[in-house]
Design a protein around this motif. Structure first.
Motif, PDB file in Angstrom:
ATOM      1  N   TYR A   1       0.660   3.150   0.347  1.00 52.12           N
ATOM      2  CA  TYR A   1       1.992   3.055   0.939  1.00 52.12           C
ATOM      3  C   TYR A   1       2.400   1.582   0.944  1.00 52.12           C
ATOM      4  O   TYR A   1       1.700   0.736   1.506  1.00 52.12           O
TER       5      TYR A   1
ATOM      6  N   CYS B   1       8.776   2.024   8.542  1.00 48.47           N
ATOM      7  CA  CYS B   1       9.840   2.039   7.545  1.00 48.47           C
ATOM      8  C   CYS B   1      10.912   3.021   8.006  1.00 48.47           C
ATOM      9  O   CYS B   1      10.598   4.017   8.656  1.00 48.47           O
TER      10      CYS B   1
ATOM     11  N   CYS C   1      13.246   4.380   5.766  1.00 48.46           N
ATOM     12  CA  CYS C   1      13.877   5.019   4.612  1.00 48.46           C
ATOM     13  C   CYS C   1      14.028   6.516   4.927  1.00 48.46           C
ATOM     14  O   CYS C   1      13.354   7.035   5.819  1.00 48.46           O
TER      15      CYS C   1
ATOM     16  N   CYS D   1      10.703   8.523   5.191  1.00 49.43           N
ATOM     17  CA  CYS D   1       9.834   8.181   6.328  1.00 49.43           C
ATOM     18  C   CYS D   1      10.415   8.690   7.645  1.00 49.43           C
ATOM     19  O   CYS D   1       9.684   9.141   8.522  1.00 49.43           O
TER      20      CYS D   1
ATOM     21  N   HIS E   1       8.901   6.946  -0.948  1.00 44.08           N
ATOM     22  CA  HIS E   1       8.918   5.807  -0.020  1.00 44.08           C
ATOM     23  C   HIS E   1       8.725   4.494  -0.787  1.00 44.08           C
ATOM     24  O   HIS E   1       9.448   3.526  -0.559  1.00 44.08           O
TER      25      HIS E   1
END
Ligand SMILES: [Zn+2]
Length: 620
Positions: free
Chosen positions: A303, A320, A322, A325, A348
């Motif tokens: 990751y 994170c 995004c 996530c 991700h």
């Protein structure tokens, strides 16, 4: 001629480096150079690159290929049609990638894919209407599987209608000087062969620079490859370097390549997709990146974060925001089926790269790219070491291209801040142009001295007090050269000050404006009258940009139109971007005054884009 060049390259292998270097000089001056400069005029170049904004060695620019425009710095996610993780369509729709890279060799070797690509074209095969770059399979030769002639793969790339193809180079393993030199010479021969194979003018091509991390071999490779009509140059990074996190060698390769190829050519770092190192590579002048790292790391359960790559077992939180996530629970992730988890991680990771590229572009806009690089360098000691090496080895280059004044303040961000080119260059000017060891307080509002927030002891001011006339003359010396100030600004000037701040604003002789002091960076902006005075003081070609062209073009500049690079006949090669410059015609008559967008040595070498942004033309 072709035979002669190959023969020559063969002979080169048998010589010592010293002999080779001496020889190379004669080589250029004789047959090779003559023959290929004629050749260069013949071959139409497909791609024209232009700089829109810049910071450090970075170039925020654009180029157009087959009618599609892409912005640099450009990251190309690599798509492998045999192992699809994220489709090209998703890359475009969800992430906004307008360009991707795939491997022509992989498609060529698979009968089903090959037939489909030949029938529907590469865009049809991938279901992607953006810009498609294809690699040629040279890297696969490392694995010993390659049985491929350049002719096959060049023709294949043309037949499937790629936008940007890559020649078939001979990669090096980065093992030894001899091995790297072999790859430089063999790749140059392939370059020569490529130029006889290329048939379709609308496709842009990448030539490959070899030479490991040996500066002299990189220089040789750049010089040899520059003789062919490639649109972009790519640097072959030996896998050994990135596998061992040898960022220093990777950076030195990029820096030496950048310094030895035409500034107009975009530079591509093959296979670089670790977000940690992207900002440094952009800062040294790389324009294009490609990588499958997002998918490779995902398959390995890794990751990406801004401070390094983590294994999912190490994660108690997902640091994170995004979209993938946000919709995922870290506990669920750990027990997820492998295939699904790979998809999650790949998505991700690709968001992470996209975010870093956007952060880099924004930092260029704000002129704080070095600070972003310094922050990233804290994630790994090897990265910090390579930044320090880059500051040292690239000093002469950055001194020439890093803008003279910036939009953002210069912040102390660690010990290496004193190596920042903006700061070193400014202190060098104080010494050379003003003859002072300590910084005159007169410069306390001028970039970078007035805009820096540094540790005490880095900037040593002389502590003297200067009157307004002395102050403005010192600024003029700092900006334009020794003893310019007293000639440019006579005793009887009127210095207008701001009622609100008490700072100097404008300089007048009687009713005539000479210049103004920019409030943000304390540099002088000249009026036309000021430019005329400066022109009389400075010997040609100092601070001048000479424009050539027909009457209509000259008239446009006189009316305040910007000066395009291709109309620059010659100029002061020491002009730094964002410097105040005098625009003149071939007879040294003033046309306009403005600020440089390109460095002096870049002007005229870019066929597209503005060299000088004109503030005022003589007939405006
Ligand atoms: Zn995420």
């Amino acid at each position: 001629m072709e035979f002669m060049v190959s023969l020559y390259l063969n002979q080169m292998k048998m010589r010592s480096w010293g002999e080779l270097r001496r020889d190379l000089k004669t080589f250029y001056e004789n047959a090779y150079y003559t023959a290929f400069s004629i050749f260069s005029l013949k071959g139409g170049l497909t791609l024209e690159f232009e700089i829109k904004d810049r910071d450090a060695g970075a170039r925020l620019g654009r180029f157009k290929v087959k009618g599609r425009v892409v912005e640099t710095p450009l990251f190309l996610p690599v798509y492998n049609p045999n192992i699809p993780v994220i489709t090209p369509n998703e890359m475009k729709e969800k992430y906004g990638f307008k360009a991707i890279m795939t491997n022509a060799y992989i498609i060529y070797k698979n009968e089903v894919l090959r037939d489909k690509a030949l029938k529907e074209g590469i865009h049809g095969l991938l279901n992607f209407d953006g810009v498609v770059f294809t690699d040629s399979g040279a890297y696969q030769s490392f694995k010993g599987k390659l049985e491929l002639r350049q002719e096959e793969i060049v023709k294949f790339q043309e037949n499937i209608g790629v936008d940007v193809g890559v020649m078939l180079d001979v990669p090096s393993r980065g093992e030894s000087f001899e091995e790297c030199r072999e790859s430089v010479i063999e790749t140059a021969k392939r370059g020569e062969e490529w130029s006889t194979l290329r048939a379709r003018e609308e496709i842009a091509w990448e030539g490959v620079i070899q030479g490991g991390a040996y500066p002299e071999l990189l220089e040789l490779s750049c010089k040899l490859m520059s003789k062919f009509d490639f649109d972009i140059f790519a640097v072959g990074v030996p896998p050994k370097y990135w596998m061992s996190y040898d960022f220093e060698l990777i950076a030195i390769q990029g820096l030496n390549s950048r310094m030895n190829i035409s500034p107009e050519k975009p530079l591509h770092a093959f296979g670089m997709g670790n977000p940690l190192v992207l900002s440094l590579l952009v800062a040294i002048g790389y324009d294009v990146f490609d990588s499958a790292s997002y998918a490779i790391y995902a398959k390995d359960g890794r990751y990406m974060t801004e401070w390094g790559v983590k294994r999912i077992e190490e994660l108690d939180y997902l640091p994170c925001d995004c979209p993938v996530c946000l919709s995922m629970d870290v506990g669920e992730l750990k027990i997820m089926a492998r295939e699904e988890r790979v998809k999650f991680l790949a998505r991700h990771n690709l968001y992470m790269i996209l975010r870093e590229m956007n952060a880099i572009k924004q930092a260029i806009r704000e002129n704080r790219l070095w600070e972003l690089v310094q922050q990233r360098a804290r994630a790994h000691p090897k990265l910090l070491e390579s930044l320090i090496r880059v500051f040292k080895d690239g000093w002469n280059y950055f001194k020439a291209v890093d803008p003279i004044r910036k939009r953002a303040a210069l912040f102390y961000s660690g010990e290496e801040t004193t190596l920042r080119p903006e700061l070193k260059r400014a202190l060098e000017r104080v010494k050379e142009r003003l003859g002072c060891d300590r910084i005159p307080s007169a410069l306390s509002e001028t970039y970078p001295f007035g805009q820096s927030i540094l540790k005490s002891g880095i900037l040593n001011f002389d502590g003297k007090s200067y009157d307004d006339l002395e102050k403005i003359r010192i600024i003029a010396d700092y900006q334009f050269g020794s003893e310019v100030g007293s000639k440019l600004i006579p005793e009887d000037v009127f210095i207008e000050k701001s009622k609100r701040t008490g700072r100097i604003r404008r300089i007048w002789i009687g009713d005539t404006l000479i210049g103004a002091l920019r409030p943000s960076d304390g540099f002088i902006s000249l009026s036309l009258e000021g430019a005329l005075r400066l022109k009389k003081i400075l010997q040609p070609p100092k601070y001048r940009v000479y424009v050539s062209g027909n009457d209509k073009l000259i008239q446009m500049v006189k009316s305040g139109g910007d000066v395009f690079s291709r109309f620059v006949a010659k100029c002061d090669l020491e002009i730094v971007p964002k410097e105040e410059v005098i625009v003149v015609d071939q007879n040294d008559s003033l046309l306009a005054v403005g600020q440089a967008v390109l460095a002096g040595f870049e002007m005229g070498r870019f066929r597209r884009g503005v060299a000088v942004k004109v503030r005022k033309g003589v007939e405006e």
